[in-house]
Design a protein around this motif. Sequence first.
Motif, PDB file in Angstrom:
ATOM      1  N   LEU A  94      -9.655 -14.016 -12.637  1.00  0.00           N
ATOM      2  CA  LEU A  94      -9.455 -15.208 -11.983  1.00  0.00           C
ATOM      3  C   LEU A  94      -8.065 -15.811 -12.162  1.00  0.00           C
ATOM      4  N   ILE A  95      -7.557 -15.584 -13.363  1.00  0.00           N
ATOM      5  CA  ILE A  95      -6.138 -15.977 -13.573  1.00  0.00           C
ATOM      6  C   ILE A  95      -5.162 -15.280 -12.840  1.00  0.00           C
ATOM      7  N   ILE A  96      -5.283 -13.765 -12.575  1.00  0.00           N
ATOM      8  CA  ILE A  96      -4.402 -13.076 -11.722  1.00  0.00           C
ATOM      9  C   ILE A  96      -4.653 -13.337 -10.307  1.00  0.00           C
ATOM     10  N   GLY A  97      -5.881 -13.212  -9.882  1.00  0.00           N
ATOM     11  CA  GLY A  97      -6.031 -13.632  -8.706  1.00  0.00           C
ATOM     12  C   GLY A  97      -5.715 -14.805  -7.969  1.00  0.00           C
ATOM     13  N   CYS A  98      -5.717 -15.775  -8.861  1.00  0.00           N
ATOM     14  CA  CYS A  98      -5.493 -17.082  -8.384  1.00  0.00           C
ATOM     15  C   CYS A  98      -3.983 -17.410  -8.147  1.00  0.00           C
ATOM     16  N   ALA A 114      -9.158  -8.838  -3.421  1.00  0.00           N
ATOM     17  CA  ALA A 114      -8.655  -7.397  -3.653  1.00  0.00           C
ATOM     18  C   ALA A 114      -8.864  -7.337  -5.344  1.00  0.00           C
ATOM     19  N   VAL A 115      -8.560  -8.399  -6.036  1.00  0.00           N
ATOM     20  CA  VAL A 115      -8.377  -8.514  -7.436  1.00  0.00           C
ATOM     21  C   VAL A 115      -9.723  -8.453  -7.859  1.00  0.00           C
ATOM     22  N   LEU A 116     -10.688  -9.226  -7.218  1.00  0.00           N
ATOM     23  CA  LEU A 116     -12.295  -9.464  -7.679  1.00  0.00           C
ATOM     24  C   LEU A 116     -12.716  -8.026  -7.402  1.00  0.00           C
ATOM     25  N   GLY A 117     -12.527  -7.466  -6.197  1.00  0.00           N
ATOM     26  CA  GLY A 117     -13.077  -5.931  -6.161  1.00  0.00           C
ATOM     27  C   GLY A 117     -12.509  -5.202  -7.145  1.00  0.00           C
ATOM     28  N   ILE A 118     -11.304  -5.166  -7.590  1.00  0.00           N
ATOM     29  CA  ILE A 118     -10.812  -4.287  -8.746  1.00  0.00           C
ATOM     30  C   ILE A 118     -11.574  -4.206  -9.804  1.00  0.00           C
TER      31      ILE A 118
END
Length: 369
Positions: A87-91, A108-112
């Motif tokens: 969540l930190i990296i994605g947001c 994409a980060v969530l999918g990773i």
Amino acid sequence: MFIAELLLNACIAFTGFYLIAKIIYSQRLASSNLKTLIVGLATGLLGVLLMFKGIAVNESLRMDLRHLPLVLLAFYGVRSPLIIATLIIGCSRFYFGWTPQAVVAFLAVLGISTGMYFIHKRLLHRPLLQNLIMNVWALFMISIAVSINLGFSDAALRLLASTWTIGLAVGLLSSLLTIDFQLLNEQVQRYKQSAELDHLTGLYNRRVWDERTALLEEEGRVYNVLALDIDHFKHVNDTYGHANGDLVLQQFARILQEETRPHDITARIGGEEFMVLVYDLTPSKVAKVANRIRERIANTRFQLDGFPAISITASVGIAHGKHVAAQRMNILADEALYAAKEQGRNRVILYEVDAEAAMTTQDREPVRS
């Protein structure tokens, strides 16, 4: 310039991996929730740092290694910190604006993270392959995001080529580093266990017993020290051999583990003598526990190698007190055990230290809790 930025990003990533792994394996953080939060925040911030540093592909394109910290957490199988870091990296991508491109990057980060979590579960016992496939999965999801945001232009293809080349190279090195650190920590844990545990029974040894009980007087809690001894154990060794004596000790220790609470401290002090530290029980309740153990031992058939199963009995001495030094409690428990032996064995003797009471004998028939 490109090489310098690549080396800087790799150094940041590897240093971060080392520090995060140290936190994951740390025994000093008593609260698992606190450790989860710290690991998740640290990994998320590492990913954000790698995103902002980036590596210049050309004057207009930059790539980054923000996915590598997520690979680290997925490899260790720590789900909650992985969610926090994701969540930190994605947001953080929305720092540059609430754009469709930011939404694609967030997804994409969530999918990773989601994909890597399932890869971890499927390849749990193949660490190198697991780590490499996680890196490939991350690069695949990044490629999809880049293709959606930039299309199949020359710029996008150059960015993807650089991302895969650098990502695979740094990912391979990070995989080897992560696995090496995991193996090192597992070896340290094995050494620690071998130093703390009795090699035969798996219970704590005398050194750990002394360490864990050293400050009991200062804790101010009611506690009980149980000293247990197998009756006529020398006869078992002389009749059936020392190997069978070891089997009896192992089965005896297993009964102690099953009949005591997880937070009680159970140790083999030496030979056939065992000690148990039990907190916060009244004299009557700890006597019930001791008699339950004694009865369980008396009613168990102990398996031997090459001989029929045998029955044994045990004597138990208890010291009950508060604000009493552990050394004195150990001595009093031993004295109570000696009294149980003198009075016929297979019995429990309780000594209440606070009241300076005389030895109190429990009958052979146990008081049931």
